[in-house]
Design a protein around this motif. Structure first.
Motif, mmCIF file in Angstrom:
data_model
loop_
_atom_site.group_PDB
_atom_site.id
_atom_site.type_symbol
_atom_site.label_atom_id
_atom_site.label_comp_id
_atom_site.label_asym_id
_atom_site.label_seq_id
_atom_site.Cartn_x
_atom_site.Cartn_y
_atom_site.Cartn_z
ATOM 1 N N ASN A 13 0.877 -1.166 0.000
ATOM 2 C CA ASN A 13 0.000 0.000 0.000
ATOM 3 C C ASN A 13 0.918 1.220 0.000
ATOM 4 O O ASN A 13 2.109 1.105 -0.321
ATOM 5 N N ASP A 14 0.417 2.386 0.349
ATOM 6 C CA ASP A 14 1.240 3.597 0.241
ATOM 7 C C ASP A 14 2.389 3.626 1.240
ATOM 8 O O ASP A 14 3.378 4.331 1.032
ATOM 9 N N LEU A 15 2.289 2.856 2.338
ATOM 10 C CA LEU A 15 3.288 2.941 3.399
ATOM 11 C C LEU A 15 4.116 1.677 3.577
ATOM 12 O O LEU A 15 5.232 1.729 4.094
ATOM 13 N N HIS A 16 3.586 0.519 3.186
ATOM 14 C CA HIS A 16 4.244 -0.742 3.512
ATOM 15 C C HIS A 16 4.364 -1.636 2.279
ATOM 16 O O HIS A 16 3.585 -1.512 1.327
ATOM 17 N N SER A 17 5.325 -2.547 2.352
ATOM 18 C CA SER A 17 5.517 -3.530 1.294
ATOM 19 C C SER A 17 5.955 -4.851 1.925
ATOM 20 O O SER A 17 6.915 -4.881 2.712
ATOM 21 N N TYR A 18 5.243 -5.939 1.590
ATOM 22 C CA TYR A 18 5.548 -7.258 2.146
ATOM 23 C C TYR A 18 5.457 -8.292 1.022
ATOM 24 O O TYR A 18 4.908 -8.019 -0.051
ATOM 25 N N THR A 19 5.990 -9.482 1.297
ATOM 26 C CA THR A 19 5.820 -10.611 0.384
ATOM 27 C C THR A 19 4.971 -11.653 1.088
ATOM 28 O O THR A 19 5.410 -12.273 2.068
ATOM 29 N N TRP A 20 3.742 -11.829 0.616
ATOM 30 C CA TRP A 20 2.786 -12.748 1.233
ATOM 31 C C TRP A 20 2.192 -13.674 0.166
ATOM 32 O O TRP A 20 2.309 -13.429 -1.033
ATOM 33 N N THR A 21 1.510 -14.711 0.650
ATOM 34 C CA THR A 21 0.855 -15.666 -0.246
ATOM 35 C C THR A 21 -0.526 -15.167 -0.636
ATOM 36 O O THR A 21 -1.330 -14.783 0.227
ATOM 37 N N SER B 161 -6.332 -11.277 9.167
ATOM 38 C CA SER B 161 -6.340 -10.299 10.256
ATOM 39 C C SER B 161 -4.958 -9.690 10.488
ATOM 40 O O SER B 161 -4.826 -8.482 10.725
ATOM 41 N N GLU B 162 -3.913 -10.523 10.413
ATOM 42 C CA GLU B 162 -2.560 -9.998 10.622
ATOM 43 C C GLU B 162 -2.123 -9.126 9.450
ATOM 44 O O GLU B 162 -1.403 -8.132 9.641
ATOM 45 N N ALA B 163 -2.557 -9.477 8.248
ATOM 46 C CA ALA B 163 -2.249 -8.644 7.083
ATOM 47 C C ALA B 163 -2.861 -7.262 7.241
ATOM 48 O O ALA B 163 -2.227 -6.238 6.919
ATOM 49 N N LYS B 164 -4.066 -7.223 7.753
ATOM 50 C CA LYS B 164 -4.733 -5.931 7.979
ATOM 51 C C LYS B 164 -3.961 -5.105 9.003
ATOM 52 O O LYS B 164 -3.754 -3.896 8.838
ATOM 53 N N THR B 165 -3.516 -5.757 10.092
ATOM 54 C CA THR B 165 -2.792 -5.040 11.135
ATOM 55 C C THR B 165 -1.480 -4.469 10.607
ATOM 56 O O THR B 165 -1.120 -3.319 10.887
ATOM 57 N N LYS B 166 -0.743 -5.257 9.818
ATOM 58 C CA LYS B 166 0.550 -4.809 9.313
ATOM 59 C C LYS B 166 0.404 -3.719 8.254
ATOM 60 O O LYS B 166 1.235 -2.807 8.160
ATOM 61 N N LEU B 167 -0.649 -3.802 7.446
ATOM 62 C CA LEU B 167 -0.816 -2.822 6.373
ATOM 63 C C LEU B 167 -1.454 -1.526 6.859
ATOM 64 O O LEU B 167 -1.077 -0.438 6.414
ATOM 65 N N PHE B 168 -2.437 -1.657 7.782
ATOM 66 C CA PHE B 168 -3.236 -0.473 8.133
ATOM 67 C C PHE B 168 -3.242 -0.169 9.627
ATOM 68 O O PHE B 168 -3.900 0.790 10.039
ATOM 69 N N SER B 169 -2.535 -0.975 10.423
ATOM 70 C CA SER B 169 -2.541 -0.792 11.885
ATOM 71 C C SER B 169 -3.977 -0.769 12.385
ATOM 72 O O SER B 169 -4.728 -1.687 12.122
ATOM 73 N N GLY B 170 -4.375 0.290 13.055
ATOM 74 C CA GLY B 170 -5.739 0.348 13.582
ATOM 75 C C GLY B 170 -6.726 1.017 12.660
ATOM 76 O O GLY B 170 -7.893 1.234 13.027
ATOM 77 N N GLN B 171 -6.307 1.373 11.467
ATOM 78 C CA GLN B 171 -7.195 2.074 10.541
ATOM 79 C C GLN B 171 -8.196 1.103 9.890
ATOM 80 O O GLN B 171 -8.003 -0.100 9.867
ATOM 81 N N TRP B 172 -9.253 1.684 9.345
ATOM 82 C CA TRP B 172 -10.291 0.915 8.654
ATOM 83 C C TRP B 172 -9.748 0.432 7.313
ATOM 84 O O TRP B 172 -9.212 1.203 6.524
ATOM 85 N N ALA B 173 -9.876 -0.876 7.044
ATOM 86 C CA ALA B 173 -9.282 -1.448 5.833
ATOM 87 C C ALA B 173 -10.276 -1.634 4.697
ATOM 88 O O ALA B 173 -9.875 -1.659 3.524
ATOM 89 N N ILE B 174 -11.560 -1.783 5.017
ATOM 90 C CA ILE B 174 -12.556 -2.060 3.978
ATOM 91 C C ILE B 174 -12.639 -0.875 3.019
ATOM 92 O O ILE B 174 -12.776 0.280 3.435
ATOM 93 N N GLY B 175 -12.549 -1.191 1.739
ATOM 94 C CA GLY B 175 -12.603 -0.142 0.715
ATOM 95 C C GLY B 175 -11.247 0.417 0.333
ATOM 96 O O GLY B 175 -11.143 1.148 -0.666
ATOM 97 N N GLN B 176 -10.209 0.049 1.091
ATOM 98 C CA GLN B 176 -8.864 0.523 0.767
ATOM 99 C C GLN B 176 -8.294 -0.274 -0.413
ATOM 100 O O GLN B 176 -8.727 -1.393 -0.693
ATOM 101 N N THR B 177 -7.327 0.293 -1.064
ATOM 102 C CA THR B 177 -6.707 -0.343 -2.220
ATOM 103 C C THR B 177 -5.294 -0.807 -1.875
ATOM 104 O O THR B 177 -4.538 -0.068 -1.233
ATOM 105 N N ILE B 178 -4.968 -2.031 -2.288
ATOM 106 C CA ILE B 178 -3.601 -2.528 -2.164
ATOM 107 C C ILE B 178 -3.140 -3.010 -3.536
ATOM 108 O O ILE B 178 -3.958 -3.229 -4.435
ATOM 109 N N ARG B 179 -1.830 -3.183 -3.670
ATOM 110 C CA ARG B 179 -1.275 -3.631 -4.944
ATOM 111 C C ARG B 179 -0.658 -5.019 -4.755
ATOM 112 O O ARG B 179 0.162 -5.232 -3.852
ATOM 113 N N LEU B 180 -1.066 -5.956 -5.609
ATOM 114 C CA LEU B 180 -0.527 -7.313 -5.612
ATOM 115 C C LEU B 180 0.284 -7.473 -6.882
ATOM 116 O O LEU B 180 -0.287 -7.521 -7.979
ATOM 117 N N ASN B 181 1.608 -7.505 -6.720
ATOM 118 C CA ASN B 181 2.506 -7.498 -7.888
ATOM 119 C C ASN B 181 2.213 -6.318 -8.811
ATOM 120 O O ASN B 181 2.240 -6.443 -10.038
#
Length: 413
Positions: free
Chosen positions: A112-120, A158-178
């Motif tokens: 997302n705009d702040l974080h980058s991870y490699t996940w399945t 749930s852990e992906a949400k915490t790492k990407l958005f911390s306590g922020q609302w995740a529904i409706g947010q955009t992430i990039r997969l590759n």
């Protein structure tokens, strides 16, 4: 008659309060041990079932492998490749299947705009939520319409949400997969996870049709389905169906790997049953030690009341009356001690509460800890063991008292 016999037994117990109390404490501790051990065994079984039930038990996964046996003219070592046609074959040939979903997975860069991870990232059909019991903590799972439209939507752990958005609302947010944009429509409820290294709650789910934007989906990484019926027969039918289509022997378990959760649960159930039998045996031995104490006390009572027995026999008491008198005294001690022991077991189970088990090595695993919940079956089994112990322990002294010769008993000092 019985009222008089039990009255005499009660008076004899009151006359020797200290001896009676010590014996009752031994019996109470013995029966409490039996009940608690049985409760622990049942709690262990429930904990194992809770670990499996988080995913559902009537589910089977099928994954491609490599043949290890010759079949017809084909040599061993041939790679088996599953396709979506295999899903149609299984549905047509194997009765009892409720939902079935192909699966493709790949480790990709998640940003997302702040974080980058490699996940399945897993590409599945919408019914995969029902197959694997993927409950959403917020939002929803993607639906069949979005799958048909190749929608760029995703559901994150749930852990992906915490790492990407911390306590922020995740529904409706955009992430990039590759680099491909996806909109988050749901966040999953946490599953039991063994340590921080496990990625179980970091995985992301997208429609199978959309997965082709990230990887080639011509050949499946596997497939999952839930079903009704005999789990062994279902697995046999699946193996036979795929063996016929891909030209390998159904007995070749290396050609395809079948993850049958009920098979694994059945294996654990056998171990749990063996553990419960062992614990019941240990508890019985503990109660048997208390029974030996009861027997010794009753033998002492017979010796001390030898003259009394002689007088009773001289006045016309029959052998069965003496036998019943001492046996009833032993059973009263056993009954009172048993009642107190069951009460003690209930008290200990309440005070102990939850015993850490799986939660010591896994996150979100409190449901898989051991609860000392005493079931009516445990109490019934423990009561049967108690009664048998009391009868055996009281019968030997009672028989000895009943067999005393009245002349010799009257001479006893």
């Amino acid at each position: 008659m019985l009222k008089d016999i039990f009255g005499q037994a009660w008076e004899a117990m009151l006359y020797n309060r200290r001896r009676t109390t010590i014996t009752m404490v031994g019996m109470a501790w013995g029966i409490a041990t039996v009940v608690l051990l049985l409760a622990y065994g049942a709690g262990f079984t429930r904990a194992i079932e809770a670990i499996f039930s988080q995913w559902g038990t009537n589910i089977i996964g099928v994954f491609p492998g490599r043949t290890s046996e010759q079949a017809g003219g084909d040599k061993a070592g041939v790679q088996v490749r599953l396709t979506q046609e295999d899903i149609d074959r299984i549905v047509a040939a194997v009765p009892g299947i409720n939902h079935i979903s192909p699966m493709a997975f790949k480790d990709v860069t998640v940003q997302n705009d702040l974080h980058s991870y490699t996940w399945t990232v897993n590409g599945t059909r919408a019914v995969f939520q029902d197959i694997w019991k993927l409950d959403t903590d917020s939002g929803r799972f993607f639906n069949a319409t979005e799958e048909q439209q190749r929608a760029h939507v995703c559901v994150i752990g749930s852990e992906a949400k915490t790492k990407l958005f911390s306590g922020q609302w995740a529904i409706g947010q955009t992430i990039r997969l590759n680099g491909v944009h996806f909109i988050i429509v749901g966040v999953l409820t946490p599953k039991m996870q063994e340590g921080e290294d496990s990625d179980r709650n970091r995985q992301i789910y997208i429609p199978f049709s959309t997965m082709s934007d990230l990887t080639d989906t011509k050949y499946l990484g596997g497939l999952w389905f839930n079903y009704q019926g005999n789990y062994q027969l279902i697995e046999q039918n699946v193996r036979a169906t795929l063996a016929s289509a891909h030209h390998f022997r159904p007995s070749d378990h290396n050609a395809i790997y079948v993850a049958n959760l009920l098979t694994q649960l059945h294996q654990f159930s056998i171990l749990s049953m063996a553990l419960q039998i062992l614990l019941a045996f240990v508890g019985t031995l503990t109660l048997g030690i208390a029974g030996i104490g009861l027997m010794n006390i009753m033998l002492v009572a017979v010796q001390q009341r030898t003259r009394e027995i002689g007088i009773e026999k001289a006045l016309g008491a029959q052998r069965k009356h003496i036998l019943t008198q001492f046996l009833s005294e032993a059973m009263v001690i056993t009954g009172v001690g048993g009642f107190c022991g069951v009460g003690l077991a209930y008290l200990i189970s309440v005070l102990v509460g939850r015993i850490p088990f799986y939660s010591e090595i896994a996150l979100h695993a409190q449901d898989a800890d051991i609860q000392l919940i005493i079931s009516p079956i445990s109490v019934v089994v423990a009561t049967i063991i108690l009664v048998l112990t009391g009868l055996v322990s009281g019968m030997i002294p009672a028989i000895r008292a009943a067999n005393l010769d009245p002349i010799e008993a009257l001479r006893y000092e």
